[in-house]
Write an enzyme that holds these catalytic residues in place. Sequence first.
Site, PDB file in Angstrom:
ATOM      1  N   ASP A 240      -0.260  -0.534  11.530  1.00 53.73           N
ATOM      2  CA  ASP A 240      -1.058  -1.137  10.450  1.00 53.73           C
ATOM      3  C   ASP A 240      -0.734  -0.425   9.139  1.00 53.73           C
ATOM      4  O   ASP A 240      -0.716   0.811   9.102  1.00 53.73           O
ATOM      5  CB  ASP A 240      -2.555  -0.955  10.762  1.00 53.73           C
ATOM      6  CG  ASP A 240      -3.405  -2.100  10.236  1.00 53.73           C
ATOM      7  OD1 ASP A 240      -2.964  -2.766   9.285  1.00 53.73           O
ATOM      8  OD2 ASP A 240      -4.507  -2.326  10.778  1.00 53.73           O
TER       9      ASP A 240
ATOM     10  N   HIS B 192       1.636  -4.270   1.283  1.00 56.60           N
ATOM     11  CA  HIS B 192       0.415  -3.986   2.055  1.00 56.60           C
ATOM     12  C   HIS B 192       0.701  -3.635   3.516  1.00 56.60           C
ATOM     13  O   HIS B 192      -0.180  -3.180   4.221  1.00 56.60           O
ATOM     14  CB  HIS B 192      -0.532  -5.195   1.979  1.00 56.60           C
ATOM     15  CG  HIS B 192      -1.105  -5.362   0.609  1.00 56.60           C
ATOM     16  ND1 HIS B 192      -2.378  -4.972   0.281  1.00 56.60           N
ATOM     17  CD2 HIS B 192      -0.557  -5.828  -0.537  1.00 56.60           C
ATOM     18  CE1 HIS B 192      -2.592  -5.203  -0.997  1.00 56.60           C
ATOM     19  NE2 HIS B 192      -1.505  -5.738  -1.512  1.00 56.60           N
TER      20      HIS B 192
END
Length: 442
Positions: free
Chosen positions: A380, A173
């Site tokens: 991110d 992730h």
Amino acid sequence: MLSGAFMKSQLILVSTRLPITVSKKDGKLVYAQSSGGLATALSSSSLRKNTTWVGWPGIASDQLTAVDKREISAELAKLCCKPIFLTQNQIDLFYSGYSNATLWPMFHYFPNRTKFEHEFWDMYRLVNGLFSNEVRRIASDTATIWVHDYQLMLLPQALRKHIPTSRIGFFLHTPFPSYEIFRLIPERKQLLDGLLGADLVGFHTYDYVRHFLSSIQRITGRNNTLGTIKISGRLVKTDAFPIGIDYKKFSKNSKKRAVKNILKSFHLFNETTKVILSVDRTDYTKGIPERLSAYELFLHNNPEYIGKIVLILCAIPTREGIAEYDELRRTIEQKVSRINGQFSTVDWAPIIYKYQHTPFDELSALYSLADIMLVTPLRDGMNLVAKEYVAAKHHDSGVLILSEMTGVATEFPEAVLVNPNDTVSIAKAIETALEMPKNEQK
Ligand code: GDG
């Protein structure tokens, strides 16, 4: 589309945290939904039949009696979840230590924040082993096991050893960093060997796939053919699977009566007030102090907006008790208070600051309300907040200011893209967003 055979077979999701977090209040067990991207993203998969979600319920086993553990197991079983209990020492060294003080900063390009401790690594191996034992206990030979994230990189290999016929997928992730960063990790080879136990290794973007394959080639000497690596007669595929959101959940929720009522209750904002929204876990990767500096600069440069614009800053508590996170909270609070002190009038403040979890309907109302969504992480993996805002605004106008350093930036070239380190360009982007014609916003 998932095939019929797959739909019937046993699916085991494994992540460090379960989608439910257990805590103890006045001696009683309390169950709450976990926050964060992974829990949001996977919650619809868990509804599939024949699925078990294995993970830690978020409370140290030192705080639990045998009766508590039985109750937690029984309650979570109703939600198809199986808890793995971890002691405080295991949490400190495996979770706060190797996972969040070694891998997390390194994978987000913060080598100077990274801590290397032998005892972190020893516990990381041990806890990955505990997860392997628990999964093996419930997995059939033909199970599909879907392992999630950087905390469990050794798990695919451990499972492959014991259940060679199972199908194992791994999804990361976070970003996978470039080789020049990854090679700094002392246990780089063991981590890659751990992942090569999977049949499929997935990432959010092609850049992360490329970085992974380059590390595999340079650290393990293995080549790939179009992203597939051959290992003693077995194939390991790699690919990009940009994670999505439950689009309808966000696009429809803004039309719900409860959400409309919340919107009405925001009477502070009249038609002429422009609202900027910011929603993140309070993590140093999210670029919150830099974002505040940019807003401060915008207010300096555009005094005509004094009294006519508001930044709603939702900072969600995360990893509390870790010194760096507590320090970040203090930095944010000092900046908020300095900006408010500098620009406030008796009946207006430039920032509304919330350090708390926001209920889902309120979050939907805030997405609907916001004229501008400010998403400026320094790094991110993907960033779901950006996708949720766009979904919530699907019939409406609004502008997304988005950091180039997020995975989602590769999918949203229409956003106002900014370098999150460049406060001048973020301040300019706010001006651009405020002046953008409605039809262009749509
Ligand atoms: C990791 C990766 C990747 C947040 N605060 C509240 C709340 N949330 C929900 C948001 C969103 C999720 O949490 C946050 O997801 P992000 O993707 O923005 O960020 P991370 O938590 O860092 O997630 C990230 C993600 O995993 C998935 O792969 O995109 O790159 O770092 O869904 O809505 N929800 C509610 N109240 C809050 O206060 N209701």
